[in-house]
Design a protein around this motif. Structure first.
Motif, PDB file in Angstrom:
ATOM      1  N   LEU A 143      -4.797   0.546  11.994  1.00 29.27           N
ATOM      2  CA  LEU A 143      -5.273   1.930  10.476  1.00 29.27           C
ATOM      3  C   LEU A 143      -3.993   2.324  10.600  1.00 29.27           C
ATOM      4  O   LEU A 143      -3.358   3.361   9.306  1.00 29.27           O
ATOM      5  CB  LEU A 143      -6.649   2.238  11.448  1.00 29.27           C
ATOM      6  N   ASP A 145      -1.223   2.601  11.980  1.00 25.98           N
ATOM      7  CA  ASP A 145       0.587   2.033  11.211  1.00 25.98           C
ATOM      8  C   ASP A 145       0.484   1.776  10.043  1.00 25.98           C
ATOM      9  O   ASP A 145       1.438   2.228   9.788  1.00 25.98           O
ATOM     10  CB  ASP A 145       0.341   0.822  12.156  1.00 25.98           C
ATOM     11  N   PHE A 146      -0.787   1.734   9.614  1.00 24.91           N
ATOM     12  CA  PHE A 146      -0.583   1.008   8.356  1.00 24.91           C
ATOM     13  C   PHE A 146      -0.336   2.754   7.672  1.00 24.91           C
ATOM     14  O   PHE A 146       0.431   2.649   6.806  1.00 24.91           O
ATOM     15  CB  PHE A 146      -1.982   0.678   7.374  1.00 24.91           C
ATOM     16  N   PHE A 147      -1.089   3.595   7.597  1.00 25.02           N
ATOM     17  CA  PHE A 147      -0.972   4.790   7.002  1.00 25.02           C
ATOM     18  C   PHE A 147       0.582   5.555   7.649  1.00 25.02           C
ATOM     19  O   PHE A 147       0.965   6.377   6.553  1.00 25.02           O
ATOM     20  CB  PHE A 147      -1.915   5.929   7.041  1.00 25.02           C
ATOM     21  N   LEU A 148       0.590   5.400   8.866  1.00 26.65           N
ATOM     22  CA  LEU A 148       2.001   5.840   9.227  1.00 26.65           C
ATOM     23  C   LEU A 148       3.365   5.318   8.141  1.00 26.65           C
ATOM     24  O   LEU A 148       4.170   5.781   7.727  1.00 26.65           O
ATOM     25  CB  LEU A 148       2.437   5.987  10.888  1.00 26.65           C
ATOM     26  N   VAL A 149       3.288   3.893   8.186  1.00 19.83           N
ATOM     27  CA  VAL A 149       4.291   3.027   7.085  1.00 19.83           C
ATOM     28  C   VAL A 149       4.220   3.567   6.060  1.00 19.83           C
ATOM     29  O   VAL A 149       5.220   3.796   5.111  1.00 19.83           O
ATOM     30  CB  VAL A 149       4.224   1.782   7.953  1.00 19.83           C
ATOM     31  N   VAL A 150       3.284   3.515   5.496  1.00 20.11           N
ATOM     32  CA  VAL A 150       3.597   3.279   3.860  1.00 20.11           C
ATOM     33  C   VAL A 150       3.152   4.817   3.085  1.00 20.11           C
ATOM     34  O   VAL A 150       3.059   5.405   3.784  1.00 20.11           O
ATOM     35  CB  VAL A 150       1.618   3.298   3.502  1.00 20.11           C
ATOM     36  N   PRO A 151       4.309   4.469   2.270  1.00 17.93           N
ATOM     37  CA  PRO A 151       4.609   5.896   1.308  1.00 17.93           C
ATOM     38  C   PRO A 151       3.485   6.234   0.784  1.00 17.93           C
ATOM     39  O   PRO A 151       3.164   6.709  -0.030  1.00 17.93           O
ATOM     40  CB  PRO A 151       5.738   5.002  -0.057  1.00 17.93           C
ATOM     41  N   GLY A 152       3.326   7.697   1.796  1.00 21.46           N
ATOM     42  CA  GLY A 152       2.519   8.616   1.307  1.00 21.46           C
ATOM     43  C   GLY A 152       2.640   9.296  -0.257  1.00 21.46           C
ATOM     44  O   GLY A 152       1.198   9.228  -0.546  1.00 21.46           O
ATOM     45  N   LEU A 153       3.632   9.848  -0.567  1.00 22.04           N
ATOM     46  CA  LEU A 153       3.425   9.756  -2.102  1.00 22.04           C
ATOM     47  C   LEU A 153       2.890   9.133  -2.767  1.00 22.04           C
ATOM     48  O   LEU A 153       2.459   8.889  -3.671  1.00 22.04           O
ATOM     49  CB  LEU A 153       4.657  10.209  -2.436  1.00 22.04           C
ATOM     50  N   VAL A 154       3.171   7.431  -2.847  1.00 21.87           N
ATOM     51  CA  VAL A 154       2.907   6.548  -3.801  1.00 21.87           C
ATOM     52  C   VAL A 154       1.436   6.187  -3.676  1.00 21.87           C
ATOM     53  O   VAL A 154       1.121   6.477  -4.636  1.00 21.87           O
ATOM     54  CB  VAL A 154       3.736   5.081  -3.677  1.00 21.87           C
ATOM     55  N   LEU A 155       1.329   6.286  -2.526  1.00 14.15           N
ATOM     56  CA  LEU A 155      -0.240   5.818  -2.081  1.00 14.15           C
ATOM     57  C   LEU A 155      -1.061   7.293  -2.429  1.00 14.15           C
ATOM     58  O   LEU A 155      -2.069   6.770  -2.924  1.00 14.15           O
ATOM     59  CB  LEU A 155      -0.542   6.121  -0.443  1.00 14.15           C
ATOM     60  N   ALA A 156      -0.833   8.472  -2.310  1.00 12.71           N
ATOM     61  CA  ALA A 156      -1.066  10.021  -3.083  1.00 12.71           C
ATOM     62  C   ALA A 156      -0.918   9.694  -4.659  1.00 12.71           C
ATOM     63  O   ALA A 156      -2.207  10.479  -5.012  1.00 12.71           O
ATOM     64  CB  ALA A 156      -0.715  11.034  -2.428  1.00 12.71           C
ATOM     65  N   THR A 177      -3.767  10.429   3.411  1.00  8.37           N
ATOM     66  CA  THR A 177      -2.481  10.218   3.151  1.00  8.37           C
ATOM     67  C   THR A 177      -1.306  10.923   4.236  1.00  8.37           C
ATOM     68  O   THR A 177      -0.333  10.293   5.199  1.00  8.37           O
ATOM     69  CB  THR A 177      -0.848   9.901   2.275  1.00  8.37           C
ATOM     70  N   SER A 178      -1.758  12.106   5.060  1.00 12.01           N
ATOM     71  CA  SER A 178      -1.006  12.668   5.664  1.00 12.01           C
ATOM     72  C   SER A 178      -1.923  13.070   7.687  1.00 12.01           C
ATOM     73  O   SER A 178      -1.047  13.527   8.577  1.00 12.01           O
ATOM     74  CB  SER A 178      -0.354  14.268   4.987  1.00 12.01           C
TER      75      SER A 178
ATOM     76  N   MET C   1       4.698  12.049   3.605  1.00 12.84           N
ATOM     77  CA  MET C   1       4.044  12.765   3.826  1.00 12.84           C
ATOM     78  C   MET C   1       4.089  13.179   5.178  1.00 12.84           C
ATOM     79  O   MET C   1       3.177  14.311   5.435  1.00 12.84           O
ATOM     80  CB  MET C   1       2.972  12.818   2.665  1.00 12.84           C
ATOM     81  N   SER C   2       3.512  12.743   5.774  1.00 13.04           N
ATOM     82  CA  SER C   2       3.641  13.017   7.346  1.00 13.04           C
ATOM     83  C   SER C   2       4.894  13.850   7.839  1.00 13.04           C
ATOM     84  O   SER C   2       4.944  12.932   8.886  1.00 13.04           O
ATOM     85  CB  SER C   2       3.159  11.116   7.805  1.00 13.04           C
ATOM     86  N   PHE C  37      -0.912  -7.444   9.109  1.00 15.80           N
ATOM     87  CA  PHE C  37      -1.956  -6.627   8.825  1.00 15.80           C
ATOM     88  C   PHE C  37      -1.811  -5.317   7.276  1.00 15.80           C
ATOM     89  O   PHE C  37      -2.202  -4.969   6.655  1.00 15.80           O
ATOM     90  CB  PHE C  37      -2.622  -5.676   9.836  1.00 15.80           C
ATOM     91  N   SER C  38      -0.592  -4.957   7.947  1.00 10.27           N
ATOM     92  CA  SER C  38      -0.624  -3.889   6.652  1.00 10.27           C
ATOM     93  C   SER C  38       0.390  -4.106   5.720  1.00 10.27           C
ATOM     94  O   SER C  38      -0.042  -3.893   4.623  1.00 10.27           O
ATOM     95  CB  SER C  38       0.306  -3.252   7.068  1.00 10.27           C
ATOM     96  N   GLY C 278       9.244   5.579   4.275  1.00  9.53           N
ATOM     97  CA  GLY C 278       7.791   5.755   3.621  1.00  9.53           C
ATOM     98  C   GLY C 278       9.022   7.167   2.596  1.00  9.53           C
ATOM     99  O   GLY C 278       8.394   7.184   1.730  1.00  9.53           O
ATOM    100  N   GLY C 282       9.061   7.884  -1.073  1.00  8.23           N
ATOM    101  CA  GLY C 282       8.504   9.085  -1.917  1.00  8.23           C
ATOM    102  C   GLY C 282       9.581   9.761  -2.618  1.00  8.23           C
ATOM    103  O   GLY C 282       9.292  10.696  -3.597  1.00  8.23           O
ATOM    104  N   PHE C 316       3.086   0.007  -6.133  1.00  4.74           N
ATOM    105  CA  PHE C 316       2.781   0.851  -4.874  1.00  4.74           C
ATOM    106  C   PHE C 316       3.237  -0.801  -4.420  1.00  4.74           C
ATOM    107  O   PHE C 316       2.975  -0.397  -2.800  1.00  4.74           O
ATOM    108  CB  PHE C 316       1.632   1.098  -5.171  1.00  4.74           C
ATOM    109  N   SER C 320       5.814  -0.628  -1.031  1.00  5.77           N
ATOM    110  CA  SER C 320       5.122  -0.240  -0.045  1.00  5.77           C
ATOM    111  C   SER C 320       5.325  -1.712   1.081  1.00  5.77           C
ATOM    112  O   SER C 320       5.404  -0.997   2.025  1.00  5.77           O
ATOM    113  CB  SER C 320       3.223  -0.633   0.016  1.00  5.77           C
ATOM    114  N   VAL C 323       9.004  -1.000   2.890  1.00  6.96           N
ATOM    115  CA  VAL C 323       8.723  -0.190   3.826  1.00  6.96           C
ATOM    116  C   VAL C 323       8.270  -1.309   4.807  1.00  6.96           C
ATOM    117  O   VAL C 323       8.707  -0.781   5.929  1.00  6.96           O
ATOM    118  CB  VAL C 323       8.584   1.239   3.240  1.00  6.96           C
ATOM    119  N   ASN C 327      10.763  -1.721   7.764  1.00  2.87           N
ATOM    120  CA  ASN C 327      10.054  -1.713   9.127  1.00  2.87           C
ATOM    121  C   ASN C 327       9.688  -2.418  10.459  1.00  2.87           C
ATOM    122  O   ASN C 327      10.440  -2.025  12.286  1.00  2.87           O
ATOM    123  CB  ASN C 327       8.466  -0.367   9.347  1.00  2.87           C
TER     124      ASN C 327
END
Lengths: 309, 560, 344
Positions: A143, A145-156, A177-178, C1-2, C37-38, C278, C282, C316, C320, C323, C327
């Motif tokens: 979980l 890893d997924f949120f780390l990798v997925v482009p945050g802005l696009v998801l937001a 997303t952060s 955004m992280s 998985f991602s 990622g 963005g 989207f 994704s 990316v 990775n």
């Protein structure tokens, strides 16, 4: 170099109270504060932030709401800076300075709330991923890893376009997303702490999972979370402006991001009304920079090996 | 050949503390001469300034140090050298075998390149030929052979080599430019005794056959005595004793030297059997002597039956503990001896219920141990744990009071908590307890910290302790005091212990019985006198051959 | 955004080093499993987020338009929304495998076609910006760390921290105002001059002129992050024992840095850089929007403001997936680069 020999340096109070631990903690907090103060840029950041937060809280007094009422405006549209309106006026004749002060409320509110969401998720998931083993850990790691990798802005963008524009939407979108970065830091700190011998000792004394987490892991993780919080507030303020700029904010509430959005929509950027483009942007840069400086100062207090960064 | 001389050398560190800048004198007015071709041992505890002294020879101290006095390497005073000249001197006139080869080699470069780099840097004059890669490679191969490694090992990265191999790479590297002086800074500290003996052998032979000067730094007098003609003892930056090795070993004068020497008792010497400088066991009576207790099978308090612990899965499985039977008797100290990797720590953790056995079981008072938390709780009160490194075993954020009270709180012990804590501290000889309650671990010395850990265990009033290398990370002078405490607890309170150690001297000092473990299996066990004085198994003999024993000491005396 | 992790406490050392001691096959399988998985998460999210969340999807499809009930029904049929969710999901999956992401509402063209059209410009923009940022960031990062506390260090970390605090789109606006609007040095939008029929070198020159401002905007924000990461990594390495060994051998300070410290600091930095891809994407959304750069980011913005849900879902999923797959390759590359992982 060598450990203090102990005997000479021990406090010699004859009958300490049971709450020696509390006194110790107060003393430690004092030390942290003194160390923080020795970091000049961090201190400057803190002072500026205090001023900005103060201004935002005092907005109703400094710039009464009616000054932003379009129907009761006396100043002209897009006026350049003057004594009456130090930062000029917007396309509907409102004072940019007053809008900036009111905008600070929304921007900071979003920044702090989104950070709170992000920190709570990040800390809980991170500690759980570090503490537990087997399936729980594997699932949580995936979980993260997924949120780390997925482009945050696009998801937001996806999230907020589904929920519909608004301040709450932005808070949720940024929060969700952060958190992964925090979770990762917290997890690695949890792993570090749990590899220490005192955790083994605690198990041998008969501790439970809850005891280990509450007494040993959480106190060790909190300082890091605190430092990370201030850094995340900064990114959240930027994220708020970005989402507002993309049209996902609440059009009726004034934030620094929505001001910039309006500046672009009304052609202020291309029309040469620089004061309306420059002021909100500089406000964002200033506040984010201050949060970053404070965060870095906190970090170097917590982790002395980072000194001199 | 250059002669090394320290003239009134002081090294001062500028430190940054919360109260402002401070100064710490690490080396304090040292005068010392190392004649060409001689071997010198530098002994002392951590923080005594011995490493600082060694680093100063090549001016490798960090920027926050200031040196006064002279360091004469041949005709030149090292502090006065220009950078260019200093770089030329480094490694060609004096080279260092660093402590902890693990971190002293670059992890991402092949060791061949790291040795060759030293040759390339100094490829001028006589060594200009090393500019050619071929010549350099053959020299590296030659150096590897010198330290008993096959030249193919040069293609390895440091993480692919064992600790002993890495240390040999360091030695090969030090010899690359044929320096006249080798400084070896704790070259064998992290190594097992057997490997340690091999590395020392290699180093000693090379130094002797080439007539080099050697400065060897160690906290272990026996290591120094084995390789050096002369020993210098340092304490708090000053030299406190200086003399021929045999003299220092046999008849130490300064109290600090005596404390260092006591850490390495002669096995077989009755003066150190169940006897330490600060405490001696009362004369053996019926139950404390191992030989007589053998008959009382019902006295067994903690027992492992057919215990096997397997790590890893799918083909790569290794038996850390392999079908072990072990019994510890009430009120007795059992020493479990083995090298690192022998499975002794895993065995200890399994005995404590911290690790589930793959098969077999641990029995306490004849009942098998269940691994549910609730079932373990009463067991935890009876059998407690003393960890290896007291600095790590105490949460740095907790006060001594909290650390000691943790156990009683978890078990909700009846009675006044403060009274329980004070009593435990007093039993661990932290007197008066009030003085320690509010302190945090950083303010205590290593020995005091270990006493707090022991007090934390005693607070639950256990009848048995499992101690994992309880003195391995402590300075030599503190070692005897902690061992004395364990011995005293046994003799006066009847608290038995299973002490895990690599140190046969410890077993000789305090144990009743000794169990030798090798590659997950128990290879020999019995009363201390029997096993240590008349070893049967090859492995036990090998272990004994590399530690000082009364037998060897007698031979030395005879040779004089 | 992280992005906070970049200036955060974490230097790259804290990264777990998974796979140490495992075989190549297991490592690749492990990483591929994670990436898979991602990808599955993205596919699921792409479906459920748009169809299950509150509100009638058709109403949001027709958002803000006057639509009759009959038109709504037609729309429902067209998007298969009259069928059960499971059937819809199955159709979505099978379509996805055939590379069919549905039809765009605003363009009336297959989403996949639109995305493929826009992929090139985005790769050109982010690729050049990333390459320049990496070179600039790593180089400045190691210089500042090595000369820690100097004026050079203070100036560059100051600039980096400030740039890090700048919203990308606002910086873009400023660039546009100054270099596009006021000074007229560069064109203000698009990838080629409208109506231009230039070919060959002239075309390349035209694109390069259009590329300059958006690329510089991205570089300004991104290189600062890389600088801070590299600086922190190297500072951490600088107290390492093997550097003392290198100095003792007689190496000059710059040799110690180049041959020993930097290679070690570089490894964890590379991983963190890949992790921030990622964030880079963005950035592409806002930069492309400001400069009307005809890439995926601008397409996302257009889909968002329409709103065009099939298109948004498509961008989207594609964004994704790109990316995630990059990775995965980064993880493999990392293992190739680091001997400690390679030969384990």
């Amino acid at each position: 170099m060598s450990a203090p020999s102990g005997q000479e340096t021990l406090p010699t109070n004859k009958a300490p109270k049971i709450n020696v631990a509390a006194a110790r903690r107060r003393q430690r907090a004092g030390e942290v504060w003194r160390e923080f103060c020795s970091n000049r840029s961090g201190l400057i950041g803190l002072v500026v932030l205090a001023i900005v937060i103060g201004l935002a809280l005092l907005a109703p007094i400094l710039a009464p709401a009616e000054t932003l009422d379009v129907t009761r405006i006396t100043a002209g549209q897009n006026e350049p800076p003057s004594w009456a309106n130090p930062l000029g006026t917007d396309p509907s004749g409102r004072s940019v300075l007053a809008m900036l002060i009111w905008g600070a409320r929304v921007s900071l509110l979003v920044g702090f709330s989104a950070t709170a969401v992000s920190m709570v998720i990040g800390t809980v998931v991170g500690m759980a991923a570090g503490h537990f083993t087997g399936w729980t850990q594997a699932a949580l790691m995936r979980l993260i890893d997924f949120f780390l990798v997925v482009p945050g802005l696009v998801l937001a963008i996806v999230l907020s376009s589904i929920i519909g524009p608004g301040v709450t939407t932005i808070i949720v979108a940024i929060g969700i997303t952060s958190w992964a970065g925090t979770a990762r830091i917290v997890r690695s700190q949890t792993l570090t702490v749990e590899s220490r011998a005192y955790i083994e000792r605690s198990w041998a004394l008969g501790a439970s999972n809850a005891h280990i987490i509450r007494k040993h892991v959480l106190p060790a993780v909190m300082p890091l979370v605190l430092a990370n919080t201030t850094l995340t507030v900064g990114s959240a303020v930027i994220a708020e402006s970005t989402l507002s700029f993309l049209g996902l904010g609440d059009p009726s509430s004034i934030s620094w991001g929505s001001m910039l959005k309006m500046a672009l929509d009304t052609g202020a950027a291309t029309g040469g009304f620089w004061w309306y483009v420059l002021s909100p942007g500089l406000a964002i840069v200033g506040v984010v920079l201050c949060f970053t400086l404070v965060g870095r100062a906190l970090e170097s207090v917590i982790n002395p090996t980072l000194r001199g960064r | 050949m250059p002669r090394l001389e320290f003239v009134d050398l002081s090294v001062i560190y500028r430190t940054q503390t919360t109260v402002g800048p401070g100064e710490l004198t690490a080396v304090d007015g040292v005068n010392l001469v190392v004649e060409p071709g001689s071997t010198l041992g530098l002994a002392g505890e951590s923080g005594c300034g011995k490493s600082t002294l060694a680093m100063s020879v090549l001016r490798l101290l960090p920027a926050n140090t200031r040196t006064t006095g002279k360091i004469l390497l041949g005709e030149e005073n090292v502090p006065d050298l220009g950078w260019g000249r200093l770089r030329a001197v480094r490694w060609t006139e004096a080279a260092i075998v660093f402590q902890g080869a693990m971190h002293s080699l670059n992890p991402v470069r092949k060791v061949r390149d790291q040795i060759g780099e030293a040759l390339l840097i100094h490829a001028s004059g006589d060594r200009a030929k090393y500019k050619e890669e071929k010549v350099r490679d053959s020299r590296v191969a030659e150096l590897l052979k010198l330290v008993d490694l096959s030249p193919a090992k040069g293609n390895s990265y440091p993480h692919e080599l064992s600790g002993g191999q890495k240390q040999r790479i360091m030695i090969a590297m030090a010899l690359a430019c044929e320096p006249e002086l080798i400084i070896a800074d704790e070259p064998t500290t992290a190594l097992d005794v057997v490997v340690q003996a091999q590395v020392l052998q290699v180093l000693g032979d090379l130094v002797a056959s080439r007539g080099l000067s050697l400065i060897m730094i160690s906290h272990d007098l026996s290591v120094l005595a084995a390789t050096c003609e002369r020993i210098v003892v340092m304490q708090r930056g000053k030299i406190v004793e200086d003399g021929p090795s045999a003299e220092i070993m046999r008849n130490p004068q300064h109290p600090h030297t005596q404390a260092l020497a006591s850490a390495f008792p002669l096995i077989g010497d009755p003066a150190s059997r169940l006897r330490l400088p600060s405490y001696a066991a009362p004369e053996p009576s019926g139950t404390t002597s191992g030989g007589q207790a053998q008959g009382h099978a019902n006295d067994v308090v903690l027992e492992a039956r057919n215990l096997t612990v397997t790590f890893g899965g799918r083909g790569g499985a290794t038996n850390a503990v392999d079908n072990v039977n072990l019994s510890c008797r009430r009120g007795e100290i059992t020493a479990l001896v083995g090298q690192s990797g022998s499975g002794k720590t895993t065995l200890a953790r399994t005995m404590l219920g911290l690790q589930r056995p793959t098969s077999g079981a641990v029995y306490y008072d004849g009942n098998p141990l269940k691994h549910r938390r609730k079932d373990l709780k009463s067991y935890r009160k009876a059998v407690q744990f003393v960890l290896q490194d007291p600095s790590a075993a105490l949460n740095p954020k907790h006060t001594v009071y909290e650390a000691v009270a943790e156990g009683p709180r978890l078990h909700k012990l009846p009675g006044d908590e403060r009274e329980i804590v004070s009593r435990a501290l007093r039993r661990a000889e932290l007197n008066p307890p009030e003085r320690y309650l509010a302190t945090i671990p950083q303010e205590l010395s290593g020995g005091q910290r270990q006493r707090v850990v022991i007090a934390g265990a005693l607070a639950l009033d256990p009848e048995f302790l499992v101690a994992d290398e309880p003195v391995a990370s402590l300075d030599a002078s503190v070692r005897a005091d902690i061992l004395a405490l364990l011995l005293k607890l046994k003799c006066e309170s009847g608290v038995g212990a299973l002490v895990i150690t690599h140190d046969l001297g410890l077993a000789w000092n305090i144990a009743d019985r000794v169990v030798v473990m090798y590659q997950g299996k128990i290879v020999e066990e019995g009363p201390v006198e029997q096993v240590l004085l008349d070893p049967q198994h090859e492995y036990t003999k090998k272990l004994l051959s590399v530690v000082p024993t009364a037998q060897v000491a007698a031979d030395l005396d005879g040779a004089k | 955004m992280s992005a906070s992790q970049l200036v955060g406490a974490e230097t790259a050392k804290d990264l777990d080093e998974p796979g140490r001691g495992t075989s190549w096959l297991r490592y690749v399988a492990m990483k591929a499993g994670g990436s898979l998985f991602s990808l599955v998460m993205v596919v699921l999210l792409g479906f459920f987020a748009f169809r299950i969340l509150p509100g009638d999807p058709v109403r949001s499809l027709a958002d803000g338009r006057q639509v009759t009930a009959e038109q709504m029904d037609i729309l429902r049929k067209q998007y298969g929304l009259d069928q059960p969710v499971i059937a819809q999901f199955w159709r979505y999956l099978t379509d996805l495998f055939r590379g069919n992401l549905g039809d765009s509402y605003t363009y009336n063209r297959p989403v996949m076609e639109l995305i493929l059209d826009r992929l090139g410009p985005t790769l050109l923009l982010t690729g050049t910006a990333a390459a320049l940022s990496v070179v600039l960031g790593l180089w400045l990062g190691q210089r500042t760390a090595w000369r820690r506390g100097s004026m050079f260090d203070k100036a560059h970390t100051g600039i980096a921290l400030t740039l890090w605090s700048v919203p990308t789109f606002w910086l873009g606006l400023l660039m546009l105002l100054i270099f596009g609007g006021t000074l007229h040095w560069f064109p203000t939008g698009g990838m080629v001059t409208a109506g231009s029929t230039a070919t060959g070198l002239a075309y390349v020159w035209d694109v390069a002129r259009h590329l300059t401002l958006p690329m510089l905007t991205m570089v300004a924000v991104v290189y600062a992050q890389y600088l801070m990461v590299m600086r922190a990594s190297l500072l951490e390495e600088m107290s390492a024992d093997y550097l003392v060994t290198a100095r003792a051998k007689g190496l000059r300070e710059d040799q110690v840095r180049r041959k020993h410290a930097v290679p070690n600091a570089l490894l964890p930095t590379v991983t963190l850089i890949f992790l921030t891809l990622g964030g880079l994407i963005g950035g592409a959304v806002t930069v492309e929007t400001v400069f009307s750069w005809p890439g995926l980011g601008y397409l996302t913005f257009q889909a968002l403001s329409a709103p065009d849900f099939p298109l948004l879902q498509g961008t989207f999923v594609v964004f994704s997936s790109i990316v995630i797959i990059m990775n995965f390759f980064a993880d493999i590359l990392y293992r190739v680069l680091d001997p400690r992982l390679r030969t384990a």
